[in-house]
Each structure stands twice: as structure tokens, then as C-alpha cells.
Design a protein around this motif. Structure first.
Motif, PDB file in Angstrom:
ATOM      1  N   THR A   2      45.102  42.018 -29.165  1.00 21.89           N
ATOM      2  CA  THR A   2      43.929  42.175 -30.017  1.00 21.89           C
ATOM      3  C   THR A   2      44.053  43.437 -30.878  1.00 21.89           C
ATOM      4  O   THR A   2      43.759  43.428 -32.055  1.00 21.89           O
ATOM      5  N   THR A   5      46.512  44.013 -34.278  1.00 21.88           N
ATOM      6  CA  THR A   5      46.272  43.577 -35.656  1.00 21.88           C
ATOM      7  C   THR A   5      46.078  44.801 -36.533  1.00 21.88           C
ATOM      8  O   THR A   5      45.695  45.870 -36.079  1.00 21.88           O
ATOM      9  N   GLN A  46      35.298  30.813 -36.513  1.00 26.45           N
ATOM     10  CA  GLN A  46      36.373  30.721 -35.518  1.00 26.45           C
ATOM     11  C   GLN A  46      36.374  29.321 -34.902  1.00 26.45           C
ATOM     12  O   GLN A  46      35.363  28.860 -34.368  1.00 26.45           O
ATOM     13  N   ARG A  64      30.999  39.619 -40.516  1.00 24.21           N
ATOM     14  CA  ARG A  64      32.037  40.618 -40.802  1.00 24.21           C
ATOM     15  C   ARG A  64      31.528  41.579 -41.855  1.00 24.21           C
ATOM     16  O   ARG A  64      30.836  41.163 -42.776  1.00 24.21           O
ATOM     17  N   GLU A 240      43.735  33.267 -25.096  1.00 21.73           N
ATOM     18  CA  GLU A 240      44.774  33.952 -25.878  1.00 21.73           C
ATOM     19  C   GLU A 240      46.165  33.380 -25.655  1.00 21.73           C
ATOM     20  O   GLU A 240      47.114  33.813 -26.305  1.00 21.73           O
ATOM     21  N   GLN A 257      37.823  28.195 -27.170  1.00 24.53           N
ATOM     22  CA  GLN A 257      37.761  29.066 -28.349  1.00 24.53           C
ATOM     23  C   GLN A 257      38.530  30.333 -28.035  1.00 24.53           C
ATOM     24  O   GLN A 257      38.407  30.872 -26.938  1.00 24.53           O
ATOM     25  N   PHE A 259      41.810  33.369 -29.729  1.00 22.14           N
ATOM     26  CA  PHE A 259      42.843  33.670 -30.711  1.00 22.14           C
ATOM     27  C   PHE A 259      43.991  32.674 -30.639  1.00 22.14           C
ATOM     28  O   PHE A 259      44.649  32.412 -31.638  1.00 22.14           O
ATOM     29  N   ARG A 263      41.964  32.504 -35.027  1.00 18.78           N
ATOM     30  CA  ARG A 263      41.135  33.697 -35.208  1.00 18.78           C
ATOM     31  C   ARG A 263      39.961  33.353 -36.107  1.00 18.78           C
ATOM     32  O   ARG A 263      39.996  32.355 -36.808  1.00 18.78           O
ATOM     33  N   PRO A 264      38.918  34.187 -36.089  1.00 19.06           N
ATOM     34  CA  PRO A 264      37.851  33.984 -37.061  1.00 19.06           C
ATOM     35  C   PRO A 264      38.443  34.046 -38.477  1.00 19.06           C
ATOM     36  O   PRO A 264      39.260  34.935 -38.746  1.00 19.06           O
ATOM     37  N   MET A 265      38.073  33.100 -39.346  1.00 18.44           N
ATOM     38  CA  MET A 265      38.711  33.005 -40.665  1.00 18.44           C
ATOM     39  C   MET A 265      37.687  32.640 -41.739  1.00 18.44           C
ATOM     40  O   MET A 265      36.559  32.266 -41.420  1.00 18.44           O
TER      41      MET A 265
END
Ligand code: C2E
Ligand code: CA
Ligand code: CA
Ligand code: CA
Length: 280
Positions: A2, A5, A46, A64, A240, A257, A259, A263-265
Motif C-alpha cells: 500500500t 505507491t 473501486q 479523493r 491484496e 473488493q 487492490f 484500486r479505486p479509479m
């Protein structure tokens, strides 16, 4: 992983350098309206995977904040403040708007996806918030069974009667309800019976211990069994790796749900993913 990134590093540096004692966070609040207007605040999606069919069935909407100077600021570091300063209704209505906009677009092109939105339990007690949210939902014209509201378990417990009344109302109107962060609150499994929800979301702290920790595995297994007996779907968050996903499949978990799945996009990226890997 995590923290590896680029954004993760930036966040970390950022908090280490919190030399003004956090005053910048207070200042941030003065920038909220501007951020809501300018696009600095935006909603990521996500993906959620149907474990049985192996297809994408929807997404969780996650706020975000791309600050023009400070870079990405994680929601956990501004939502509590926004909540304390009485601005959480505005922020939540923004997320609801974006979620509905995405749903309407997807339903319009025959993309059958669900969207889950986080709503804090304190808001469930506010009549004007509920009315404003309902007005947005109704005027959007989306099919309501595609919309899920996630409520955190611990928050729901603080004032169960009020939270349950609001949940019943939403449920009667056709919206799906999910208990978020399940396992982190003080509730017993039997308490779950009292909540008028369709789904529970097992907190990532347990999910991530699943393959290494016998007690996490027992908690997850018994939670899934009870939830199924009550007719509820089970979502596991924080997946993950493949090992974790396979362990959950073994335990009959419904939805995944994390990564490892995606990932959230941005909405457009999610759309492409859904078109190629949709459950239907
Ligand atoms: P949450 O509702 O429990 O959301 C899941 C969090 O786990 C998200 O963090 C997501 O990015 C992260 N996550 C997903 N998959 C993985 C994974 O495989 N590993 C790890 N380590 N993390 C994963 P995020 O986006 O930073 O959001 C944090 C929290 O902020 C959320 O927790 C939610 O409580 C809150 N939040 C986010 N958006 C909103 C919003 O629009 N309204 C409200 N009221 N709260 C929000
Ligand atoms: Ca959530
Ligand atoms: Ca959660
Ligand atoms: Ca959480």
C-alpha cells in the motif's frame, strides 16, 4: 505494498512534515467549497467482484482530494474534520451526486453495475440530509436496487434506534444497505439480526489476517455462515492477493473488493473494466 505507491510516499512525507501542528488541516476546511467546485475533490470507483461468477458487479465510491499544493490527501485525514465542522452533509451529497451520475450513465448504456456510497450514521439522524439525498436519488431516475448505502457498524451502534429507523426508511424506498467495517465494533453476531440490512462488509483488518491467523479465519467463517442464515450477502474488503481471494471463495464469501481486484479509479477507467469483465 500500500505504501509503495507514489501517492503513498507523498502522503507519508506530508504527514511527517506536519510541523505546524496540523493547522494546515484547519485551513483545508476553508478550501472545501472551492475544492468541491474546482474538481480537486473527486470520486473514485473501486471494483467489486462477484466471487462465484468471477465478474465485476459494481463499485464503491470513494472520495479523493487532489490538493493543488499538498497533493493527494487521504479521506481519513479530512473526513473526521469535515464531520466535526458540520460539513459532512455537503461532502456526502457531493459523493451521492457523482455516484448517481455514474449510475445513470451506466444504466443508460446497459451496463448493469451497482454503486456503494459511504454515509456516516450521524447523517442518518438528520431529516434535512435524508430529504436532500432522497430528492437527488429520485430526480436522477436511476434504478434504486443498484444503489447501496454503507454505514459503519460502530457508528450505527451509537444510537441504534435512530439509525435503525432511518435504515428502515431507506430500505422501504428500495435502496440496498450494507454494514461497513464489520467486526471492528463491539456488536455480537446476534445484533446483526436487528439491523435491516442486505449485506455486511467484513473489515479489511480481518480479511488480511485470514490466511495467517486462525482466529481471523474463524471470525470470518462464522460471520459468513450467520449472514447467509439471515439471508445477507457478504463482502470482504482489503483483498491484496490471490491466496486471500481463494480462501474467501472456499469460505463461500459472495463479493470481493481490494487492490488485487482493482484500486479505486476514475469513473471512465472503471467503465472500461466493467465492459470487459462485467458479471452479466
Ligand atoms: P472504507 O469505507 O472502509 O473504504 C475502504 C478503504 O480501504 C478505502 O480507503 C480503500 O481505498 C481502501 N482499500 C481498498 N482495497 C484495499 C486493499 O486491498 N488494501 C488496503 N490496504 N486498503 C484498501 P480510502 O479511499 O482511503 O477511504 C478511507 C475511508 O474514508 C473509507 O473507509 C470511508 O470510511 C471514508 N470515505 C471515503 N469516501 C467517503 C465519502 O465519500 N463519504 C464518507 N462519509 N466517507 C468516505
Ligand atoms: Ca465503505
Ligand atoms: Ca470498510
Ligand atoms: Ca474504514
Amino acid at each position: 505494498a500500500t505504501r509503495a505507491t507514489e501517492a503513498g510516499y507523498r502522503w507519508e512525507r506530508y504527514f511527517e512534515g506536519d510541523e505546524d501542528g496540523g493547522k494546515w488541516r484547519i485551513a483545508l476546511l476553508g478550501e472545501l467549497d472551492e475544492a468541491l467546485r474546482s474538481g480537486a475533490l473527486w470520486v473514485a470507483f473501486q471494483p467489486q467482484l462477484d466471487i462465484v461468477s468471477g465478474g465485476i458487479l459494481g463499485a464503491e465510491a470513494l472520495i479523493r482530494w487532489n490538493h493543488p499544493v499538498r497533493g493527494p490527501i487521504p479521506p481519513d485525514s479530512f473526513i473526521p474534520l469535515v464531520e466535526k465542522r458540520g460539513r459532512i452533509a455537503d461532502l456526502s451529497l457531493f459523493t451521492v451526486d457523482r455516484a448517481l451520475e455514474a449510475l445513470r450513465k451506466w444504466q443508460g448504456v446497459g451496463l448493469d453495475m451497482s454503486v456503494a456510497v459511504n454515509i456516516s450514521a450521524t447523517l442518518l439522524k438528520k431529516r434535512d440530509f435524508l430529504d436532500a439525498m432522497w430528492e437527488k436519488i429520485e430526480s436522477s431516475g436511476v434504478r434504486l436496487d443498484a444503489l447501496t448505502i454503507e454505514i459503519t457498524e460502530s457508528a450505527a451502534l451509537e444510537d441504534p434506534e435512530a439509525a435503525i429507523a432511518a435504515m428502515n426508511e431507506l430500505r422501504e424506498r428500495g435502496i440496498r444497505l450494507s454494514v461497513d467495517d464489520y467486526g471492528t465494533g463491539q456488536s455480537t453476531l446476534t445484533y446483526l439480526r436487528k439491523l435491516p440490512v442486505h449485506e455486511i462488509k467484513i473489515d479489511k483488518s480481518f480479511v488480511q489476517g485470514l490466511t495467517e491467523n486462525a482466529s481471523d479465519r474463524i471470525l470470518i467463517r462464522s460471520t459468513i455462515e450467520l449472514a447467509h442464515e439471515l439471508g445477507l450477502k457478504v463482502v470482504a474488503e482489503g483483498i491484496e492477493n490471490l491466496e486471500c481471494l481463494e480462501a474467501l471463495k472456499e469460505l463461500d464469501c459472495d463479493i470481493a473488493q481490494g487492490f488485487f481486484i482493482g484500486r479505486p479509479m476514475e469513473a471512465t477507467a472503471f467503465e472500461m473494466l466493467a465492459e470487459n469483465g462485467g458479471a452479466n
